[in-house]
Motif scaffolding. Sequence first.
Motif, short mmCIF file in Angstrom:
data_model
loop_
_atom_site.label_atom_id
_atom_site.label_comp_id
_atom_site.label_asym_id
_atom_site.label_seq_id
_atom_site.Cartn_x
_atom_site.Cartn_y
_atom_site.Cartn_z
N TYR A 108 73.56 78.26 -25.57
CA TYR A 108 72.42 77.80 -26.36
C TYR A 108 71.16 78.32 -25.69
O TYR A 108 70.98 78.18 -24.49
CB TYR A 108 72.37 76.27 -26.43
N ARG A 109 70.32 78.93 -26.48
CA ARG A 109 69.09 79.47 -25.88
C ARG A 109 67.89 78.82 -26.53
O ARG A 109 67.81 78.70 -27.75
CB ARG A 109 69.00 80.98 -26.13
N THR A 110 66.97 78.37 -25.68
CA THR A 110 65.65 78.06 -26.20
C THR A 110 64.73 79.03 -25.48
O THR A 110 65.20 79.87 -24.72
CB THR A 110 65.24 76.61 -25.90
N GLU A 111 63.45 78.90 -25.69
CA GLU A 111 62.54 79.87 -25.06
C GLU A 111 62.61 79.80 -23.54
O GLU A 111 62.47 80.80 -22.85
CB GLU A 111 61.11 79.63 -25.54
N THR A 112 62.84 78.60 -23.04
CA THR A 112 62.76 78.46 -21.58
C THR A 112 64.12 78.33 -20.91
O THR A 112 64.29 78.74 -19.77
CB THR A 112 61.92 77.22 -21.23
N ILE A 113 65.07 77.75 -21.64
CA ILE A 113 66.34 77.45 -20.97
C ILE A 113 67.51 78.16 -21.66
O ILE A 113 67.52 78.32 -22.87
CB ILE A 113 66.63 75.93 -21.00
N GLU A 114 68.46 78.56 -20.87
CA GLU A 114 69.71 79.09 -21.39
C GLU A 114 70.81 78.17 -20.90
O GLU A 114 70.98 77.98 -19.71
CB GLU A 114 69.92 80.51 -20.86
N THR A 115 71.51 77.53 -21.83
CA THR A 115 72.55 76.59 -21.44
C THR A 115 73.92 77.18 -21.79
O THR A 115 74.16 77.52 -22.94
CB THR A 115 72.38 75.25 -22.20
N HIS A 116 74.77 77.30 -20.79
CA HIS A 116 76.13 77.77 -21.06
C HIS A 116 76.98 76.55 -21.35
O HIS A 116 77.46 75.87 -20.45
CB HIS A 116 76.69 78.55 -19.86
N ALA A 117 77.15 76.26 -22.63
CA ALA A 117 77.86 75.04 -23.00
C ALA A 117 79.36 75.21 -22.83
O ALA A 117 80.05 74.29 -22.41
CB ALA A 117 77.53 74.66 -24.45
N LEU A 118 79.84 76.38 -23.17
CA LEU A 118 81.26 76.68 -22.93
C LEU A 118 81.33 78.05 -22.27
O LEU A 118 80.59 78.96 -22.65
CB LEU A 118 82.04 76.74 -24.26
N ARG A 119 82.20 78.20 -21.27
CA ARG A 119 82.41 79.54 -20.74
C ARG A 119 83.90 79.74 -20.44
O ARG A 119 84.51 78.93 -19.76
CB ARG A 119 81.58 79.80 -19.51
N GLY A 120 84.41 80.78 -20.98
CA GLY A 120 85.82 81.10 -20.81
C GLY A 120 86.74 79.97 -21.17
O GLY A 120 87.74 79.70 -20.51
N PHE A 121 86.40 79.29 -22.23
CA PHE A 121 87.18 78.12 -22.65
C PHE A 121 88.44 78.58 -23.38
O PHE A 121 88.36 79.34 -24.34
CB PHE A 121 86.33 77.21 -23.54
N THR A 122 89.57 78.08 -22.91
CA THR A 122 90.83 78.48 -23.54
C THR A 122 91.64 77.24 -23.84
O THR A 122 91.75 76.33 -23.00
CB THR A 122 91.63 79.39 -22.59
#
Lengths: 411, 433, 245
Positions: C11-25
């Motif tokens: 999820y990206r906003t102007e200031t923050i990048e949030t990795h909500a899921l990464r390499g989810f299997t």
Amino acid sequence: MMTPRPILSSLRRHKIAAFLIVLEIALAFAIVSNAVYMVIGRLQRIDLRSGIDERGLVLLRLATASKQNGSVASAQTDLATLRAIPGVESASAINTLPLSGSQWSLAYSLRPMRAFSDGVQVPVFFGGPGLLQTLGIRVIQGSAFQPSAYSDLSPKDVFKAFVNARQALITQAFAQRLWPHASAVGKVMYMGETPVLVVGVVSNIIQPYIGADAHDPANYYGVISPFRAGPDLNAWYALRCQPAACARVLKAGAAKLQAMHPTETLNAQESFTHMRQRYFRDDRSMAWLLVSTVIALLGVTAIGIVGLASFWVQQRTRQIGVRRALGARRIDILRYFQTENFLLATAGIALGCAAAIGINVWLMAHYAVPRLPVMYLPLGALLLWGLGQLAVLGPALRAARVAPTVAMRSA
Amino acid sequence: MFTYYLRLALRALRNSPVLTALMVLALAVGIGASMTMLTVLHVLSGDPLPGRSAHLYYPQVDPRPLARGSDGNPEPPGLLTYIDAENLLHQGKAARAALMYQGGDVVQPPSGSALHPFVVNSRLTGRDFFSMFEVPFRYGAPWSAADDAGAAHVAVISQKLDRKLFGGADSVGRMLDFGGHSFRIVGVLAHWRPVPRFYDVDSSRYGEVEDVFIPFNTARALNLGVEGSTNCYGRPGKDLDTSPCGFIQMWVQLDSRPAAAAYRRFLADYSAQQHAAGRFQRPPNVRLDDLMQWLAYNHVVPEDVRMQAWLALGFLLVCVVNTVGLLLAKFLRRSGEIGVRRALGASRRAIFAQLLIEAGMIGAAGALLGLLLTWLGLWAVRQQPSDYARLAHLQPAMLVATLLLALLASLVAGLLPAWRASRIAPALQIKSA
Amino acid sequence: MLDMREIAKVYRTETIETHALRGFTLSVREGEFVAVTGPSGSGKTTFLTIAGLLEDFNSGEYILDGVNVHGMNDDQRSRLRNEKIGFVFQAFNLIPDLNVLDNVEVPLHYRRGIGAAERRKRAIGALERVGLSARMRHYPAELSGGQQQRAAIARALAGSPRLLLADEPTGNLDTAMARGVMELIEELHREGATVVMVTHDPDLAARAERNVHIVDGMATGILEEPRFRPSLRERTGTDVPHGGA
């Protein structure tokens, strides 16, 4: 796509807001359909055929002090001078003109009558042998007056002589009124107890002053009498000119007349087109006013729809999200709001139809407004449906953009 | 408390500027359109002679022959024949009375003037015209009774004509060349423009008054022509005065109800007497309307204008309904906030008052903008070519009425939404949408 | 049935990048009952929105019932969601303006080729299954929380989905009502439904066949022995929870 029933049951839960939209559309519909009808009525008046050849007709009128001058004889001199202007095809001195607003009228009947009110009031045009050619009126049946039939009218004997004409040309519309099933030529009609022989039938000319109903054939009733007239009877000098030359002819004619009559004055100097515009100026103003009112009214109605629809979209953001989560596509959401608006508009239109007819009946009773033709109701309905759809489009598109993830937020 | 509500309302309006602007605009358009049309109606249907109009009457008799058909108008004609007019003038008992008709002719400017000859309208009448209608004079006075009786060549002219011919100087005593005759000027009117121009409904009803006034008897003696309507009920004779043709208006001043009743009896008696003598074919058929009745009877206010006024009211109704809807949307949007306020102890009455104040503020803004639109609307009306259009000006009474109407409309429109919102149950949290 | 490989969602906003899921299997078989657990902010909800086709993801592969959903447009996802997934929300999400029956019919309105009579039949069937047929003319506000959730489950079942996605289905309910709702879900599972339930409650999770724990957007893959093996699945060979059919 969207069946109306769930939308209706949803609207039942928002009775006040739904009713307000319905009411607003109903009022707008009732007013707009009546107003549009009135506008069209005005436009039809403005577009009425005059029956004369309007292009290339210019008018001059000499005001003569106390009617001591300006006899038929002096008019003949004036006309000869005017005819000599290059570009003038014919000229005639005529007592009154279509759409001039001031008329001479007499009552005619098929039987001799004592009271004039027993006849049909018809405007009388007269102006010597050049009248037909100058105005561009055709003889359809019979013939024009013989030159010997003409006599002069002057203010002194006008009251007595005017009612004593023994011959007449009548318009087609008036001929049909008097003798619907036979030719009028050679027939006799009566002005009071005086018999008047119809020598010919001419093409229709509109009256100097027309009634409220533009479609009334009586607007084209007219009689032409074999008289010559001069400025002492307020006659118009009508000049037929080549259309390209008319502006110059009018100027030259005015200058010549003023030079010939230094102690008199021109109280009219205009083209027939201009006179026609002047005659219908109130109709034109009224049409404009009605049109601007209708536009403003539709604008206000649209504002109302946009406002309430936006509110609804905002209020239902969550359920829109839920619907999206349950598989509704964006277009389904769009259609939901469009269908909802269509249903409200339909209810409003149905209610408005009744009101429109009611208003029309009331207007008919109090004003010179004819019955609202049924075809104006679908016309108004289309207009309001279109307006509703247009107004709801913005809020509905906003609704369609609601993300399905809205459903996931905890309440 | 009130100022607190006022602050709350202001903040609420600021919080939804688009919706607020739409509401103000919709209300203002409604107010503007309806007040424009109602002002025109008000101007046109006013009393031209307040205070006097109830004592001024227009007598009518019916000299028409019997019609064979029944299609004739049962009401007596609006114009008197010369014979009837003279008889009524001399036999009737009225405080004041004047016969009149409209003429028009050429004015020859005084020698040495740079002006060309020009045409003006004239009113050919008796001296009572001026006193009966309280016509203001700038110079001089009406002609005398002797001038009336002796058909003197005298004239009263308008301020406009005095300016044109004499540069606005006191022209009493100077000569006017009108229609080829010479008249001694005895008076110059001050500005006078009754609206409507009630005394002659057969010519321009909202036009200016005539520029030349000449005694009726003088006009008939000189055979000055009729510029208005001439209606002949039967075969005309050699001249107009002996013909059964109506062309004369008559006004009488009757100062009391008994006097009016007596005059009406006189009209009936006169008709009966003429009927008996064989001059009238119809049984007595008379009318005696007072000024305002006469204007109503003749539908003097243009139908267009009346229709516009109805249109305006319909329009206003739509705008009010529209405002109700928008206010409802606006208030219910804040259900959460209202619920919390209720939970914190605000009574229904308090919520209702707060929201109604908010509606009132929208009304006030709508009123101001509506006033501007009314002013613009009247300007637009004045650009129309009709005679009456130029009379459409905003009057103080209508100005106040506009403001009150807007405020009232918005408060009425606010009632239902404020009531509905005040029914919102108290809530302990602001639920997300 | 549900096959997610190396899913990443940012999820990206102007200031923050949030990795909500990464390499989810994660892989869920037909007829399985899987509980997804994890602390707040671990990515449970993101998993649910992606599994439920509410949102697209940035990278990885997701095959739902044999269909690769990556890169599908909004309409295609809506269609698939409508046909294959039944949602049960924590907040029930019944539409307050509609009565229970109309609520249950909502997803069927968005499916092609179902007439009004068929729609009605299926909705009534679903309500009978959750034991709410007596209340179908009631509005949501007239029902208890447990009844509302049952109605919401009926709505999820009405479209005969391949997969039930439940988000804290008992989160808004008191203990007694929660028990009833859980028993209903278990019953549906026994009858062959594939269920994926997101919850933070270990007790609830323990009732599933298998638990998946999410921490920082990744499945840690704590596997538990299933408590029981549903026999129905083997017997019928279908995992479709039937509406009223």
